[in-house]
Design a protein around this motif. Sequence first.
Motif, PDB file in Angstrom:
ATOM      1  N   HIS A 105     -13.693 -15.259  34.320  1.00  0.00           N
ATOM      2  CA  HIS A 105     -12.474 -15.503  33.531  1.00  0.00           C
ATOM      3  C   HIS A 105     -12.709 -15.065  32.092  1.00  0.00           C
ATOM      4  CE1 HIS A 105      -8.759 -17.845  32.548  1.00  0.00           C
ATOM      5  NE2 HIS A 105      -9.379 -18.019  31.385  1.00  0.00           N
ATOM      6  N   LEU A 106     -11.979 -14.035  31.663  1.00  0.00           N
ATOM      7  CA  LEU A 106     -12.075 -13.526  30.286  1.00  0.00           C
ATOM      8  C   LEU A 106     -10.732 -13.706  29.600  1.00  0.00           C
ATOM      9  CD1 LEU A 106     -13.432 -11.939  27.961  1.00  0.00           C
ATOM     10  CD2 LEU A 106     -12.686  -9.831  29.103  1.00  0.00           C
ATOM     11  N   HIS A 107     -10.734 -14.440  28.499  1.00  0.00           N
ATOM     12  CA  HIS A 107      -9.517 -14.696  27.715  1.00  0.00           C
ATOM     13  C   HIS A 107      -9.784 -14.225  26.292  1.00  0.00           C
ATOM     14  CE1 HIS A 107      -6.780 -17.992  25.750  1.00  0.00           C
ATOM     15  NE2 HIS A 107      -6.297 -16.786  25.592  1.00  0.00           N
ATOM     16  N   THR A 108      -9.039 -13.208  25.851  1.00  0.00           N
ATOM     17  CA  THR A 108      -9.254 -12.659  24.520  1.00  0.00           C
ATOM     18  C   THR A 108      -7.970 -12.018  24.011  1.00  0.00           C
ATOM     19  OG1 THR A 108     -10.718 -11.245  23.206  1.00  0.00           O
ATOM     20  CG2 THR A 108     -10.138 -10.440  25.403  1.00  0.00           C
ATOM     21  N   THR A 109      -8.058 -11.340  22.894  1.00  0.00           N
ATOM     22  CA  THR A 109      -6.879 -10.705  22.295  1.00  0.00           C
ATOM     23  C   THR A 109      -6.712  -9.279  22.825  1.00  0.00           C
ATOM     24  OG1 THR A 109      -8.200  -9.889  20.446  1.00  0.00           O
ATOM     25  CG2 THR A 109      -7.118 -12.037  20.170  1.00  0.00           C
ATOM     26  N   PRO A 110      -5.484  -8.752  22.807  1.00  0.00           N
ATOM     27  CA  PRO A 110      -5.285  -7.357  23.196  1.00  0.00           C
ATOM     28  C   PRO A 110      -6.130  -6.377  22.378  1.00  0.00           C
ATOM     29  CG  PRO A 110      -3.190  -8.489  23.192  1.00  0.00           C
ATOM     30  CD  PRO A 110      -4.199  -9.450  22.621  1.00  0.00           C
ATOM     31  N   SER A 111      -6.262  -6.616  21.070  1.00  0.00           N
ATOM     32  CA  SER A 111      -7.053  -5.684  20.250  1.00  0.00           C
ATOM     33  C   SER A 111      -8.517  -5.675  20.669  1.00  0.00           C
ATOM     34  CB  SER A 111      -6.914  -6.004  18.765  1.00  0.00           C
ATOM     35  OG  SER A 111      -7.309  -7.326  18.496  1.00  0.00           O
ATOM     36  N   MET A 112      -9.047  -6.821  21.098  1.00  0.00           N
ATOM     37  CA  MET A 112     -10.420  -6.855  21.583  1.00  0.00           C
ATOM     38  C   MET A 112     -10.545  -6.093  22.893  1.00  0.00           C
ATOM     39  SD  MET A 112     -13.442  -7.789  20.936  1.00  0.00           S
ATOM     40  CE  MET A 112     -14.923  -7.563  21.887  1.00  0.00           C
ATOM     41  N   LEU A 113      -9.585  -6.268  23.777  1.00  0.00           N
ATOM     42  CA  LEU A 113      -9.607  -5.537  25.048  1.00  0.00           C
ATOM     43  C   LEU A 113      -9.559  -4.026  24.815  1.00  0.00           C
ATOM     44  CD1 LEU A 113      -7.210  -7.730  27.215  1.00  0.00           C
ATOM     45  CD2 LEU A 113      -9.700  -7.535  27.438  1.00  0.00           C
ATOM     46  N   GLU A 114      -8.772  -3.619  23.812  1.00  0.00           N
ATOM     47  CA  GLU A 114      -8.673  -2.189  23.505  1.00  0.00           C
ATOM     48  C   GLU A 114      -9.983  -1.611  22.983  1.00  0.00           C
ATOM     49  OE1 GLU A 114      -5.366  -2.107  20.829  1.00  0.00           O
ATOM     50  OE2 GLU A 114      -3.886  -2.127  22.460  1.00  0.00           O
ATOM     51  N   SER A 115     -10.827  -2.468  22.387  1.00  0.00           N
ATOM     52  CA  SER A 115     -12.094  -1.984  21.824  1.00  0.00           C
ATOM     53  C   SER A 115     -13.201  -1.864  22.872  1.00  0.00           C
ATOM     54  CB  SER A 115     -12.558  -2.921  20.703  1.00  0.00           C
ATOM     55  OG  SER A 115     -13.078  -4.125  21.237  1.00  0.00           O
ATOM     56  N   LEU A 116     -12.986  -2.427  24.063  1.00  0.00           N
ATOM     57  CA  LEU A 116     -14.034  -2.400  25.082  1.00  0.00           C
ATOM     58  C   LEU A 116     -14.110  -1.029  25.744  1.00  0.00           C
ATOM     59  CD1 LEU A 116     -13.439  -5.881  26.751  1.00  0.00           C
ATOM     60  CD2 LEU A 116     -15.203  -5.254  25.095  1.00  0.00           C
ATOM     61  N   PRO A 117     -15.324  -0.590  26.095  1.00  0.00           N
ATOM     62  CA  PRO A 117     -15.473   0.710  26.766  1.00  0.00           C
ATOM     63  C   PRO A 117     -14.696   0.738  28.079  1.00  0.00           C
ATOM     64  CG  PRO A 117     -17.607  -0.173  26.099  1.00  0.00           C
ATOM     65  CD  PRO A 117     -16.602  -1.265  25.879  1.00  0.00           C
ATOM     66  N   GLU A 118     -14.059   1.848  28.359  1.00  0.00           N
ATOM     67  CA  GLU A 118     -13.285   1.976  29.598  1.00  0.00           C
ATOM     68  C   GLU A 118     -14.163   2.494  30.733  1.00  0.00           C
ATOM     69  OE1 GLU A 118      -9.694   4.160  29.063  1.00  0.00           O
ATOM     70  OE2 GLU A 118      -8.885   2.745  27.600  1.00  0.00           O
ATOM     71  N   ASP A 119     -13.579   2.519  31.914  1.00  0.00           N
ATOM     72  CA  ASP A 119     -14.228   3.067  33.114  1.00  0.00           C
ATOM     73  C   ASP A 119     -15.521   2.339  33.461  1.00  0.00           C
ATOM     74  OD1 ASP A 119     -12.181   4.987  33.328  1.00  0.00           O
ATOM     75  OD2 ASP A 119     -13.220   6.267  31.891  1.00  0.00           O
ATOM     76  N   ARG A 120     -15.510   1.027  33.308  1.00  0.00           N
ATOM     77  CA  ARG A 120     -16.653   0.230  33.752  1.00  0.00           C
ATOM     78  C   ARG A 120     -16.133  -0.956  34.543  1.00  0.00           C
ATOM     79  NH1 ARG A 120     -21.540  -2.481  30.216  1.00  0.00           N
ATOM     80  NH2 ARG A 120     -22.291  -3.852  31.880  1.00  0.00           N
ATOM     81  N   LEU A 121     -16.464  -1.000  35.811  1.00  0.00           N
ATOM     82  CA  LEU A 121     -16.018  -2.087  36.672  1.00  0.00           C
ATOM     83  C   LEU A 121     -16.925  -3.291  36.471  1.00  0.00           C
ATOM     84  CD1 LEU A 121     -14.035  -2.928  38.907  1.00  0.00           C
ATOM     85  CD2 LEU A 121     -15.749  -2.187  40.563  1.00  0.00           C
ATOM     86  N   LEU A 122     -16.333  -4.429  36.163  1.00  0.00           N
ATOM     87  CA  LEU A 122     -17.075  -5.677  35.979  1.00  0.00           C
ATOM     88  C   LEU A 122     -17.007  -6.441  37.295  1.00  0.00           C
ATOM     89  CD1 LEU A 122     -15.583  -6.380  32.473  1.00  0.00           C
ATOM     90  CD2 LEU A 122     -17.947  -5.706  32.947  1.00  0.00           C
ATOM     91  N   LYS A 123     -18.112  -6.439  38.015  1.00  0.00           N
ATOM     92  CA  LYS A 123     -18.105  -6.868  39.418  1.00  0.00           C
ATOM     93  C   LYS A 123     -17.713  -8.327  39.646  1.00  0.00           C
ATOM     94  CE  LYS A 123     -23.154  -7.490  39.388  1.00  0.00           C
ATOM     95  NZ  LYS A 123     -23.320  -7.224  37.974  1.00  0.00           N
ATOM     96  N   SER A 124     -18.033  -9.209  38.701  1.00  0.00           N
ATOM     97  CA  SER A 124     -17.722 -10.625  38.902  1.00  0.00           C
ATOM     98  C   SER A 124     -16.338 -11.022  38.395  1.00  0.00           C
ATOM     99  CB  SER A 124     -18.775 -11.489  38.193  1.00  0.00           C
ATOM    100  OG  SER A 124     -18.735 -11.240  36.791  1.00  0.00           O
ATOM    101  N   LEU A 125     -15.767 -10.223  37.501  1.00  0.00           N
ATOM    102  CA  LEU A 125     -14.529 -10.599  36.817  1.00  0.00           C
ATOM    103  C   LEU A 125     -13.348 -10.655  37.780  1.00  0.00           C
ATOM    104  CD1 LEU A 125     -13.765 -11.286  33.871  1.00  0.00           C
ATOM    105  CD2 LEU A 125     -13.033  -8.919  33.610  1.00  0.00           C
ATOM    106  N   LYS A 126     -12.608 -11.775  37.746  1.00  0.00           N
ATOM    107  CA  LYS A 126     -11.426 -11.941  38.599  1.00  0.00           C
ATOM    108  C   LYS A 126     -10.134 -11.775  37.815  1.00  0.00           C
ATOM    109  CE  LYS A 126     -13.534 -15.303  41.766  1.00  0.00           C
ATOM    110  NZ  LYS A 126     -13.532 -14.459  42.950  1.00  0.00           N
ATOM    111  N   ARG A 127     -10.138 -12.295  36.563  1.00  0.00           N
ATOM    112  CA  ARG A 127      -8.900 -12.270  35.797  1.00  0.00           C
ATOM    113  C   ARG A 127      -9.181 -12.027  34.322  1.00  0.00           C
ATOM    114  NH1 ARG A 127     -10.391 -17.188  36.563  1.00  0.00           N
ATOM    115  NH2 ARG A 127      -9.713 -17.203  38.714  1.00  0.00           N
ATOM    116  N   VAL A 128      -8.201 -11.406  33.682  1.00  0.00           N
ATOM    117  CA  VAL A 128      -8.247 -11.147  32.247  1.00  0.00           C
ATOM    118  C   VAL A 128      -6.978 -11.736  31.651  1.00  0.00           C
ATOM    119  CG1 VAL A 128      -8.286  -9.380  30.451  1.00  0.00           C
ATOM    120  CG2 VAL A 128      -9.591  -9.045  32.572  1.00  0.00           C
ATOM    121  N   VAL A 129      -7.132 -12.551  30.616  1.00  0.00           N
ATOM    122  CA  VAL A 129      -5.995 -13.195  29.958  1.00  0.00           C
ATOM    123  C   VAL A 129      -5.925 -12.685  28.530  1.00  0.00           C
ATOM    124  CG1 VAL A 129      -4.944 -15.394  29.303  1.00  0.00           C
ATOM    125  CG2 VAL A 129      -6.368 -15.254  31.378  1.00  0.00           C
ATOM    126  N   ALA A 130      -4.778 -12.123  28.153  1.00  0.00           N
ATOM    127  CA  ALA A 130      -4.576 -11.612  26.793  1.00  0.00           C
ATOM    128  C   ALA A 130      -3.577 -12.499  26.073  1.00  0.00           C
ATOM    129  CB  ALA A 130      -4.067 -10.178  26.841  1.00  0.00           C
TER     130      ALA A 130
END
Length: 201
Positions: A105-130
């Motif tokens: 469970h990852l809960h963060t801001t849209p701007s933080m999500l935009e800063s994360l590197p793309e094209d990387r699958l996070l195997k344990s992650l089920k949900r993202v909350v913005a």
Amino acid sequence: KSNLSQQTSPESLAYVIYTSGSTGRPKGVMIEHGNISNLINVQLNTFNIDAEQTILQFSNIVFDASIEQVFIALCSGSKLILISEKKILEPSGLLDLIDAENVTHLHTTPSMLESLPEDRLLKSLKRVVAGGEACSKELAIYWSNPYLFYNEYGPTETTVTSTIAVYSNFNGSEQISIGSPVANTGIYIVDQELNILPIGV
């Protein structure tokens, strides 16, 4: 003290948090235990949180978003992972931590999500909350494939989150919504004179 006696009893008060909101002038907001209890029950049900989950406490405890992250873990028996500011400022290190700790469970801001590197699958992650900022359609498209993606909205005065929308495999065919009101609450869409507006406005 007089404000407390008029608006809420000291026994029902959970915390006071200062926010400037859109005015730029700080004001104290009194949040009651019942508000938090309602919010956490809504979150547990909406996100299907159970004791097998791992929650990342992304928000600093001086921000009300931390209430969601801390209390959904405490009230479900799930694991809560604390993170240093240094890790937050290193996007690739943050993703490494999510993988290493099996965060679901990852809960963060849209701007933080935009800063994360793309094209990387996070195997344990089920949900993202913005939440906390406006969410772009592109962000919802990216994060709703392959995770469940939630867009939250809510001013501090209403106890962190007022509305929630969920997206799964979103293709961008609709506008991004702030969603529906959380249980036991309602929302009104009004004009500048506080007249209630019709559906679709």
